[in-house]
Design a protein around this motif. Sequence first.
Motif, short mmCIF file in Angstrom:
data_model
loop_
_atom_site.label_atom_id
_atom_site.label_comp_id
_atom_site.label_asym_id
_atom_site.label_seq_id
_atom_site.Cartn_x
_atom_site.Cartn_y
_atom_site.Cartn_z
N PHE A 1 0.83 -1.20 0.00
CA PHE A 1 0.00 0.00 0.00
C PHE A 1 0.87 1.25 0.00
CE2 PHE A 1 -2.61 3.06 2.72
CZ PHE A 1 -3.39 3.50 1.65
N TYR A 2 1.94 1.28 0.83
CA TYR A 2 2.85 2.42 0.84
C TYR A 2 3.49 2.61 -0.53
CZ TYR A 2 2.58 1.81 5.95
OH TYR A 2 2.15 1.68 7.26
N ALA A 3 3.87 1.52 -1.18
CA ALA A 3 4.48 1.62 -2.51
C ALA A 3 3.46 2.12 -3.54
CB ALA A 3 5.03 0.26 -2.94
N TRP A 4 2.23 1.63 -3.42
CA TRP A 4 1.16 2.04 -4.35
C TRP A 4 0.88 3.54 -4.21
CZ3 TRP A 4 -3.94 3.75 -3.36
CH2 TRP A 4 -4.81 3.73 -4.46
N LEU A 5 0.88 4.04 -2.98
CA LEU A 5 0.67 5.46 -2.76
C LEU A 5 1.74 6.29 -3.48
CD1 LEU A 5 -0.16 5.51 1.07
CD2 LEU A 5 -1.76 6.01 -0.79
N GLN A 6 2.99 5.84 -3.41
CA GLN A 6 4.06 6.56 -4.09
C GLN A 6 3.88 6.49 -5.60
OE1 GLN A 6 6.28 8.65 -2.66
NE2 GLN A 6 5.03 8.19 -0.85
N MET A 7 3.40 5.39 -6.10
CA MET A 7 3.15 5.25 -7.53
C MET A 7 2.05 6.22 -7.98
SD MET A 7 1.76 1.92 -9.61
CE MET A 7 0.08 2.18 -8.99
N ILE A 8 0.98 6.31 -7.19
CA ILE A 8 -0.12 7.20 -7.52
C ILE A 8 0.35 8.66 -7.51
CG2 ILE A 8 -2.37 8.07 -6.78
CD1 ILE A 8 -2.43 5.28 -8.04
#
Length: 588
Positions: free
Chosen positions: A186-193
């Motif tokens: 989730f933390y990685a996905w937030l950075q991607m977004i």
Amino acid sequence: MSELNRHEIISGKRRAGVCLPLWSLLSEDSFESGDIHTLQKMIPWMQETGLTILQILPLNDCGMGSSPYSSISSFAIDPFYISLKLAGIELNSRKKVISTNKINKQRITDWKLEFLGSHFDSDYTQNKIHASEFIRKNDWLTPYLIFKYNYNKNKGEHWSKWENHKVYDPKYLDECITENERDVFFYAWLQMIAYEQLKETKRLFSDNNLFLKGDMPILTSGNSADVWENPHYFRLDLHAGAPPDAFSDIGQNWGFPVLNWEELEKDKYEVWKRRLQYQENFFHLYRIDHVIGMFRLWSIPLDAKNAKYGFFFPQRGVLVEDFQDESLDPEEIRKLGFIGLIDDGRYYFYWDFHHEPGFQELDEETKDKLFRLSFQNLQTDEENWKLKGNLVFDYFDSFTSMMPCAEDLGSVPGFVRDCLNERKMFGIDVIRWTRSFEDGSYIPAKGYRKNAISTLSTHDTSLVMEWWTKELKDGEKAYAHNFFLDSERKPGLHHEKDYLEDPSFILERLVDFAFSTNSQFSIQMMQDLLVCGDKMIFEDFFLHKINTPGTAEHKNWNYRFNFFVEDLISDDALTKKIRHLVEKNNRL
């Protein structure tokens, strides 16, 4: 628009711009605070006003703090800025009227993470795949994810106090995933977004011949992924700050670890290369905060009584042999309280050491020797500092095509000014402080340096109208009136008293002066650009400040405008007034 000639495109003409913290200005699609979509919504307004540069404060992840200049990562974007709208979540502020001019960052972040988390979980398998690919493409994410997971798990406690993972090892990522796969991805996905939203925003600006200016602090919180991953790049035994000046008798201790330039140079500043190249995905220009720190940093030992007992790092220092040549024992002088120890065999003199207790009791010969020793390396140090600064900037120029802009405020040594001038690097000239060194008079508009950004205020100062109405006193105020106002009269105001006291005219005239300066760029804080109508700030100016240096963090970094971007766009009178000032001063 070609990235190769970006610098020439940006700096080839006179430009005007606006600066604001991104959180402070909402669009009607925002949730409680400004977000990345706000930037996109500002494009039509900028086109109408003729402003071509939008400057924002740092966007880095601040963790549980609020100061954008104290982040837990120099790479990661704070999820606080993610646009729910652009992420596909149809949810905006609960109220259509902004009732207060303060935000609660942590509360808003918690709400947004809840909504974003639900969105992430709704297609977990696919989102995990996308997040994994983003991790693979961005090597900075591995240490950040390990740090972020442990930082949250330990409720923000300093990494040196963690029970596990005190020393970075990339294999810890697998351990964190095993312990809580969902949160890590989730933390990685937030950075991607955040990456995708900001990268698209830069594209939109480029397509409309507009420019985004980011902000790059050179210092990082000691409780950050950067320091935790690479402690050898920092002097953890020193805190960065500022020496005594007109604002503080004892100087300032900012609490950040000092950069270890020797170790950074060994690796050819690779970590800065990665950082700048990541930032280039989002910005056309970047502000180098506290540019003097690229040459030297005021560094305070952890056991010092206060910031006054620091020293400029790096420096040659006064060697044991230097003292012995003067028939002095450095340890005896140290015990008297006039010098400190840099490291084995190297000493530095305290700021105003000659005012320390006991100095006047020394014999005149000893006093003379100490004064000589305190100044003996100044020229050599300044030459070395200039060489070091130039070397760092050479590397930076090779790393990125973003245009650098130096924050060169305060007491700037001549060798720093010389370096910036030789490199034609833009600095900052704050109107109220830009005065003659000889007699203190204000510099005429045509006397401003060309390679600079003129501005009425910064995020650390009062608004220009607070300066005008509250801070200028007696003769100084009369002089300012004469200099800035008496060259022009506002039609319809026949009485001197009316003319001098009309806030709208005064503010318009000050903005006009800033735009008229010889500076290639003129970028104003949004508060100072509200020159007319119901958005203009007439009173309680202090409520509209971004930050008051030296005060508690929780009292700052929370300002919010009481209108939306859409309200700016529909305000024809304000838009036309700003465009007139931009056009009049040849900044279109």
